[in-house]
Scaffold this active site. Structure first.
Site, PDB file in Angstrom:
ATOM      1  N   ASN A   1       0.872  -1.176   0.000  1.00 20.79           N
ATOM      2  CA  ASN A   1       0.000   0.000   0.000  1.00 20.79           C
ATOM      3  C   ASN A   1       0.907   1.223   0.000  1.00 20.79           C
ATOM      4  O   ASN A   1       1.498   1.560   1.019  1.00 20.79           O
ATOM      5  CB  ASN A   1      -0.881  -0.054   1.261  1.00 20.79           C
ATOM      6  CG  ASN A   1      -1.684   1.205   1.464  1.00 20.79           C
ATOM      7  OD1 ASN A   1      -1.766   2.060   0.573  1.00 20.79           O
ATOM      8  ND2 ASN A   1      -2.275   1.335   2.637  1.00 20.79           N
ATOM      9  N   TRP A   2       0.993   1.863  -1.171  1.00 21.49           N
ATOM     10  CA  TRP A   2       1.940   2.984  -1.292  1.00 21.49           C
ATOM     11  C   TRP A   2       1.402   4.257  -0.647  1.00 21.49           C
ATOM     12  O   TRP A   2       2.102   5.244  -0.535  1.00 21.49           O
ATOM     13  CB  TRP A   2       2.276   3.237  -2.773  1.00 21.49           C
ATOM     14  CG  TRP A   2       3.024   2.104  -3.422  1.00 21.49           C
ATOM     15  CD1 TRP A   2       3.451   0.948  -2.834  1.00 21.49           C
ATOM     16  CD2 TRP A   2       3.447   2.027  -4.795  1.00 21.49           C
ATOM     17  NE1 TRP A   2       4.110   0.156  -3.755  1.00 21.49           N
ATOM     18  CE2 TRP A   2       4.119   0.799  -4.961  1.00 21.49           C
ATOM     19  CE3 TRP A   2       3.321   2.874  -5.895  1.00 21.49           C
ATOM     20  CZ2 TRP A   2       4.665   0.402  -6.199  1.00 21.49           C
ATOM     21  CZ3 TRP A   2       3.860   2.482  -7.120  1.00 21.49           C
ATOM     22  CH2 TRP A   2       4.530   1.262  -7.269  1.00 21.49           C
ATOM     23  N   LYS A   3       0.133   4.249  -0.274  1.00 21.61           N
ATOM     24  CA  LYS A   3      -0.508   5.425   0.339  1.00 21.61           C
ATOM     25  C   LYS A   3      -0.272   6.655  -0.545  1.00 21.61           C
ATOM     26  O   LYS A   3      -0.218   6.526  -1.761  1.00 21.61           O
ATOM     27  CB  LYS A   3      -0.004   5.614   1.780  1.00 21.61           C
ATOM     28  CG  LYS A   3      -0.153   4.336   2.597  1.00 21.61           C
ATOM     29  CD  LYS A   3       0.030   4.547   4.067  1.00 21.61           C
ATOM     30  CE  LYS A   3      -0.148   3.215   4.794  1.00 21.61           C
ATOM     31  NZ  LYS A   3      -0.080   3.336   6.247  1.00 21.61           N
TER      32      LYS A   3
ATOM     33  N   HIS B   1      -9.421   1.020   4.995  1.00 19.53           N
ATOM     34  CA  HIS B   1      -8.135   1.229   5.649  1.00 19.53           C
ATOM     35  C   HIS B   1      -8.317   2.191   6.829  1.00 19.53           C
ATOM     36  O   HIS B   1      -9.143   3.091   6.777  1.00 19.53           O
ATOM     37  CB  HIS B   1      -7.122   1.799   4.650  1.00 19.53           C
ATOM     38  CG  HIS B   1      -5.738   1.828   5.207  1.00 19.53           C
ATOM     39  ND1 HIS B   1      -5.298   2.850   6.015  1.00 19.53           N
ATOM     40  CD2 HIS B   1      -4.725   0.941   5.118  1.00 19.53           C
ATOM     41  CE1 HIS B   1      -4.057   2.589   6.388  1.00 19.53           C
ATOM     42  NE2 HIS B   1      -3.682   1.434   5.867  1.00 19.53           N
TER      43      HIS B   1
ATOM     44  N   GLU C   1      -5.344  -5.014  10.602  1.00 14.10           N
ATOM     45  CA  GLU C   1      -4.335  -3.981  10.796  1.00 14.10           C
ATOM     46  C   GLU C   1      -4.617  -3.228  12.098  1.00 14.10           C
ATOM     47  O   GLU C   1      -5.416  -2.288  12.115  1.00 14.10           O
ATOM     48  CB  GLU C   1      -4.371  -2.989   9.628  1.00 14.10           C
ATOM     49  CG  GLU C   1      -4.057  -3.620   8.288  1.00 14.10           C
ATOM     50  CD  GLU C   1      -3.461  -2.612   7.316  1.00 14.10           C
ATOM     51  OE1 GLU C   1      -2.401  -2.908   6.766  1.00 14.10           O
ATOM     52  OE2 GLU C   1      -4.030  -1.531   7.136  1.00 14.10           O
TER      53      GLU C   1
ATOM     54  N   SER D   1       3.426  -2.125  10.352  1.00 10.21           N
ATOM     55  CA  SER D   1       4.876  -2.172  10.558  1.00 10.21           C
ATOM     56  C   SER D   1       5.498  -3.525  10.204  1.00 10.21           C
ATOM     57  O   SER D   1       6.396  -4.000  10.903  1.00 10.21           O
ATOM     58  CB  SER D   1       5.234  -1.755  11.987  1.00 10.21           C
ATOM     59  OG  SER D   1       4.839  -0.408  12.222  1.00 10.21           O
TER      60      SER D   1
ATOM     61  N   GLY E   1       2.869  -1.103   4.307  1.00  6.62           N
ATOM     62  CA  GLY E   1       2.878   0.312   3.959  1.00  6.62           C
ATOM     63  C   GLY E   1       4.296   0.800   3.709  1.00  6.62           C
ATOM     64  O   GLY E   1       4.857   0.618   2.629  1.00  6.62           O
ATOM     65  N   GLY E   2       4.905   1.371   4.725  1.00  6.46           N
ATOM     66  CA  GLY E   2       6.226   1.997   4.588  1.00  6.46           C
ATOM     67  C   GLY E   2       7.266   1.124   3.902  1.00  6.46           C
ATOM     68  O   GLY E   2       7.999   1.597   3.010  1.00  6.46           O
TER      69      GLY E   2
HETATM   70  P1  PGA Z   1       2.862   0.313   7.677  1.00  8.82           P
HETATM   71  O1  PGA Z   1       1.406   0.498   7.039  1.00  8.82           O
HETATM   72  O2  PGA Z   1       3.436  -0.953   7.097  1.00  8.82           O
HETATM   73  O3  PGA Z   1       3.623   1.543   7.234  1.00  8.82           O
HETATM   74  O4  PGA Z   1       2.689   0.226   9.148  1.00  8.82           O
HETATM   75  C1  PGA Z   1       0.549  -0.602   6.858  1.00  8.82           C
HETATM   76  C2  PGA Z   1      -0.746  -0.159   6.250  1.00  8.82           C
HETATM   77  O5  PGA Z   1      -1.244   0.921   6.610  1.00  8.82           O
HETATM   78  O6  PGA Z   1      -1.323  -0.855   5.388  1.00  8.82           O
END
Ligand code: PGA
Length: 256
Positions: free
Chosen positions: A9-11, A96, A168, A214, A235-236
């Site tokens: 998920n590149w947000k 999300h 999540e 995370s 995400g990150g």
């Molecule tokens: P994160 O985000 O890996 O940066 O914690 C996960 C997500 O929001 O899908």
């Protein structure tokens, strides 16, 4: 057995050049025909089409981070499921925690979106997860039940074949604080049991439940190695090939 899915998920991150470079690196590392696991990336809307073109022929599929539930029309600033499908997307992430808690989406809105996405034949990755206050108050399972019930209202057993759940915990998203493998497994087992109670044992057995929050190269194998964890929503760490590829490799190494 459920096949692992690793989704990035590149947000609201990256630019055209960096998005394309990332897509090309992932495509090169995930050649077409490698069916051990499923890999998906969800870029920001402006990059859906170029990213789709960059990963063509590879084992990487493309999804959207959101969609609007209405048919195309006068909805300034929104993006229809039809448009997302037209860009070659196979899935949409819905519910999300940032959509819920920053953009104010309710279970009722999420449910309309789930139905709209399924109506166009795309898959849904439905995110659920508790706030830290919910967990501290011992309400984790009640919150998950509520989000499952609301998000999946009116969804049939057949339609569940197109749904992936992502657990999540909000306190673990972007915080560097990951759920322990035991905490993740306990929530996943609860969600699977919810599916058994509200659908069938077959739906519970076949629905994939991803963990997100995370996920990093150094914790991915342990989290995904839990019996009810069927992959990761990242995400990150999905923004850099040197972090996302080891997570993909961890899932490949665990292949059931
Ligand atoms: P994160 O985000 O890996 O940066 O914690 C996960 C997500 O929001 O899908």
């Amino acid at each position: 057995m459920r096949r692992y899915l690793v989704a990035g998920n590149w947000k609201m991150n990256l630019k055209q050049e960096s998005a394309l470079a990332l897509a090309k690196a992932l495509a090169a590392a995930c050649p077409g025909g490698d069916t051990r696991i499923d890999v998906l990336v969800a870029p920001p809307f402006p990059y859906l089409l170029p990213v789709k073109q960059a990963v063509a022929g590879s084992n990487v599929t493309v999804g959207a981070q959101n969609a609007y539930f209405e048919q195309p029309g006068a909805f300034t600033g929104e993006t229809s499921v039809e448009m997302i499908a037209d860009c070659g997307c196979k899935a949409v992430i819905l519910g999300h925690s940032e959509r819920r808690h920053v953009l104010g989406e309710t279970d009722a809105v999420i449910n309309k979106k789930v139905k709209a996405v399924l109506a166009k034949g795309l898959d849904v990755i439905l995110c659920v997860g508790e706030l830290l206050a919910d967990r501290d108050a011992g309400n984790t399972e009640a919150v998950l039940d509520e989000q499952m019930k609301g998000g999946l209202a009116g969804i049939s057993e057949e339609q569940m074949a197109k749904i992936v759940i992502a657990y999540e915990p909000v306190w673990a998203i972007g915080t560097g604080r990951t759920a322990s493998p035991e905490q993740a497994e306990s929530a996943h087992a609860h969600l699977r049991n919810w599916l058994k109670t509200h659908y069938t044992a077959g739906v519970a057995d076949t629905t994939r439940i991803l963990y997100g929050g995370s996920v990093k190269p150094d914790n991915a194998a342990e989290l995904m190695g839990q019996p009810d964890v069927d992959g990761a929503l990242v995400g990150g760490a999905s923004l850099k090939p040197e972090q996302f590829l080891p997570i993909i490799q961890a899932a490949q190494g665990l292949t059931r």
